[in-house]
Design a protein around this motif. Structure first.
Motif, short mmCIF file in Angstrom:
data_model
loop_
_atom_site.label_atom_id
_atom_site.label_comp_id
_atom_site.label_asym_id
_atom_site.label_seq_id
_atom_site.Cartn_x
_atom_site.Cartn_y
_atom_site.Cartn_z
N ASN A 1 0.82 -1.21 0.00
CA ASN A 1 0.00 0.00 0.00
C ASN A 1 0.85 1.25 0.00
N LEU A 2 1.86 1.28 0.87
CA LEU A 2 2.70 2.47 0.97
C LEU A 2 3.47 2.72 -0.31
N ALA A 3 3.98 1.61 -0.88
CA ALA A 3 4.78 1.77 -2.10
C ALA A 3 3.92 2.28 -3.24
N ASN A 4 2.65 1.87 -3.24
CA ASN A 4 1.78 2.25 -4.35
C ASN A 4 0.84 3.38 -4.02
N ALA A 5 1.23 4.23 -3.08
CA ALA A 5 0.33 5.29 -2.65
C ALA A 5 0.04 6.30 -3.77
N GLU A 6 0.87 6.29 -4.78
CA GLU A 6 0.66 7.27 -5.86
C GLU A 6 0.49 6.58 -7.20
N SER A 7 0.23 5.26 -7.19
CA SER A 7 0.19 4.55 -8.48
C SER A 7 -1.17 4.67 -9.14
N THR A 8 -1.13 5.08 -10.36
CA THR A 8 -2.38 5.11 -11.12
C THR A 8 -2.17 4.33 -12.41
N SER A 9 -3.26 4.06 -13.10
CA SER A 9 -3.15 3.37 -14.38
C SER A 9 -4.37 3.76 -15.22
N PRO A 10 -4.32 3.45 -16.51
CA PRO A 10 -5.49 3.81 -17.33
C PRO A 10 -6.77 3.14 -16.85
N ASP A 11 -6.64 1.95 -16.21
CA ASP A 11 -7.85 1.24 -15.76
C ASP A 11 -8.34 1.73 -14.41
N PRO B 1 -11.77 12.91 -18.07
CA PRO B 1 -12.19 14.03 -18.93
C PRO B 1 -12.44 15.31 -18.14
N ASP B 2 -12.92 15.19 -16.88
CA ASP B 2 -13.22 16.41 -16.16
C ASP B 2 -11.97 16.98 -15.47
N GLY B 3 -10.80 16.44 -15.74
CA GLY B 3 -9.57 17.02 -15.20
C GLY B 3 -9.13 16.40 -13.89
N TYR B 4 -9.98 15.59 -13.29
CA TYR B 4 -9.60 15.00 -12.00
C TYR B 4 -8.84 13.69 -12.25
N VAL B 5 -7.87 13.44 -11.40
CA VAL B 5 -7.16 12.16 -11.44
C VAL B 5 -7.61 11.34 -10.23
N GLU B 6 -7.91 10.05 -10.50
CA GLU B 6 -8.27 9.18 -9.37
C GLU B 6 -6.99 8.64 -8.76
N MET B 7 -6.71 9.05 -7.52
CA MET B 7 -5.51 8.58 -6.83
C MET B 7 -5.89 7.46 -5.85
N PRO B 8 -4.95 6.60 -5.54
CA PRO B 8 -5.26 5.49 -4.62
C PRO B 8 -5.76 5.99 -3.27
N ASN B 9 -6.67 5.24 -2.72
CA ASN B 9 -7.26 5.62 -1.43
C ASN B 9 -6.38 5.18 -0.26
N VAL B 10 -5.09 5.38 -0.40
CA VAL B 10 -4.14 4.99 0.64
C VAL B 10 -3.84 6.19 1.51
N ASN B 11 -4.07 6.02 2.79
CA ASN B 11 -3.78 7.08 3.75
C ASN B 11 -2.49 6.69 4.48
N SER B 12 -1.42 7.43 4.26
CA SER B 12 -0.12 7.04 4.83
C SER B 12 -0.16 6.95 6.34
N LYS C 1 -5.77 -0.01 -5.81
CA LYS C 1 -6.75 -0.10 -4.73
C LYS C 1 -6.08 -0.61 -3.47
N ARG C 2 -6.33 0.07 -2.39
CA ARG C 2 -5.71 -0.30 -1.12
C ARG C 2 -6.13 -1.71 -0.72
N LYS C 3 -5.17 -2.48 -0.17
CA LYS C 3 -5.47 -3.87 0.20
C LYS C 3 -5.42 -4.04 1.72
N ASP C 4 -6.21 -4.97 2.19
CA ASP C 4 -6.34 -5.25 3.61
C ASP C 4 -6.38 -6.76 3.82
N PRO C 5 -5.59 -7.33 4.70
CA PRO C 5 -5.71 -8.77 4.94
C PRO C 5 -6.91 -9.03 5.84
N VAL C 6 -7.59 -10.14 5.60
CA VAL C 6 -8.71 -10.53 6.45
C VAL C 6 -8.29 -11.74 7.27
N PHE C 7 -8.30 -11.61 8.59
CA PHE C 7 -7.88 -12.69 9.46
C PHE C 7 -9.06 -13.60 9.80
#
Lengths: 137, 112, 143
Positions: free
Chosen positions: C27-37, C96-107, C41-47
């Motif tokens: 998550n931390l490494a990919n806090a700024e990763s975007t792609s055309p798709d 198209p509206d100028g916004y970039v979707e950034m990962p929902n990772v909160n450092s 997406k932030r990941k969480d382990p389920v115990f």
């Protein structure tokens, strides 16, 4: 000819080693699952049962039916009781493990286990000394 | 072996002196073979005293350990010390017994 | 065999916490990763708690067996929270509206999780050591 070499205390010590090692497993489970959603922390009690079996109380209880709980006299049958802890830990995912309390339980269990093992060793050493003719002729 | 024999043994100064090295709280050894009134002075008394001590401290140790195991007390060092005491008293008993037997054999070897 | 059971359970805890650290690092490494798709997406382990068994398929015989439970990461779930929107029309993956979707990772959240994972890991190590030293103590009885 059957000589009674081992007294109740020795039996109680070895039983407590059994029970404490089981308790260790319960505590490990709690610690490993400290973050599992919905997990209910467990605890194990056996000291009261052991006290009864050793007849330490003021009254010695009679058992009228074999199915009843161990009421005294039989150290071998002490099993201990495992049940969900009743504590104040309420987390939003339903987990009830109090991690600090578990660490304390872990330490205490380990110390008591060591103590029982040492005392057992001491008693056996004394018996062996007596049997080996008291170091004399 | 009877305690009468040992009684007479203790009147021989040598053996009494040798065993006089054992010093316990409860027992005093007669130096010159005279029985002190009310105090242990014969090997028989010594043996009896050591036996009682050993028995008593074993029972106490058992009690303390029972309570520790049943969770009635958290007195860890008390249990350890009681166990050590029982151990020491028992070994003392064993040694006293050995000395008594030694003394007896010594006497039996004597030509009278 | 009680000590082996206890050690297996602690080992399962260590493994679960390690997996958790891995997802946190990811998550931390990919806090700024975007792609055309779409953004990372932030990941969480389920115990999940699993009963400890020496052999798979062994039937649980008594209450003790049922109470001895290790932990397992049953899945690595994706966080369903919506992505952060950052206005940056010059970004290659801008909408198209100028916004970039950034990962929902909160450092900050990830750091807090990391500390928690570390504490859990250490707790499991302590439990493992306790079981080990008790087993060694048992071996000393005969010495």
């Amino acid at each position: 000819m059957s000589i009674k070499v081992f007294d109740h205390t020795l039996d109680a010590l070895s039983k407590s080693l059994d029970l404490r090692s089981q308790k260790q497993t319960i505590i490990s489970s709690n610690i490993a699952n400290a973050e599992t959603p919905g997990y209910q922390a467990k605890t194990m009690d056996f000291e009261g049962e052991l006290a009864n079996a050793l007849e330490l109380g003021d009254t010695v209880l009679e058992r009228t039916n074999e199915q009843h709980m161990n009421a005294g006299g039989k150290i071998d049958e002490v099993k201990g009781e495992i049940y969900n802890q009743i504590n104040n830990v309420v987390r939003e995912d339903g987990n009830t493990v109090d991690r600090d309390a578990e660490m304390v339980s872990l330490a205490e269990n380990q110390i008591m286990y060591s103590a029982a093992a040492d005392l057992l060793k001491k008693k056996l050493a004394l018996l062996k000394y007596a049997i080996s003719d008291g170091g004399g002729h | 072996m009877t305690f009468n024999t040992i009684d007479s043994i203790s009147r021989l100064g040598n053996l009494g002196d040798g065993i006089g090295k054992i010093n316990t709280q409860q027992m005093e050894i007669a130096e010159s073979g005279e029985s002190a009134s009310g105090k242990a002075s014969t090997f028989g008394d010594l043996l009896k005293g050591a036996l009682q001590d050993a028995n008593q401290s074993q029972l106490e140790a058992n009690n303390v350990v029972n309570e520790l195991v049943a969770g009635r007390t958290k007195d860890l060092h008390g249990a350890m010390i009681a166990m050590e005491k029982a151990d020491v008293n028992f070994r003392l008993l064993a040694q006293v017994r050995n000395k008594v037997i030694d003394a007896y054999r010594e006497i039996m070897r004597m030509q009278v | 065999m009680d000590f082996l059971s206890s050690m297996r359970i602690s080992a399962s805890g260590l493994e679960a916490q390690t997996k958790r650290m891995e997802t946190i690092s990811s998550n931390l490494a990919n806090a700024e990763s975007t792609s055309p798709d779409g953004p990372y997406k932030r990941k969480d382990p389920v115990f999940t708690a699993v009963a400890d068994r020496a052999h798979f398929g062994e039937i649980l015989k008594n209450q003790m067996d049922e109470s001895a439970q290790g932990v397992m990461v049953s899945e690595v779930a994706e966080d369903a929270r919506p992505p952060r929107l950052v206005y940056n029309p010059s970004h290659p993956h801008a909408r198209p509206d100028g916004y970039v979707e950034m990962p929902n990772v909160n450092s900050v959240e990830e750091m807090a999780n990391m500390v928690s994972a570390q504490r859990s890991y250490e707790a499991n190590i302590t439990a493992l050591n306790a079981a080990k030293s008790m087993a060694i103590k048992a071996l000393d009885i005969g010495k």
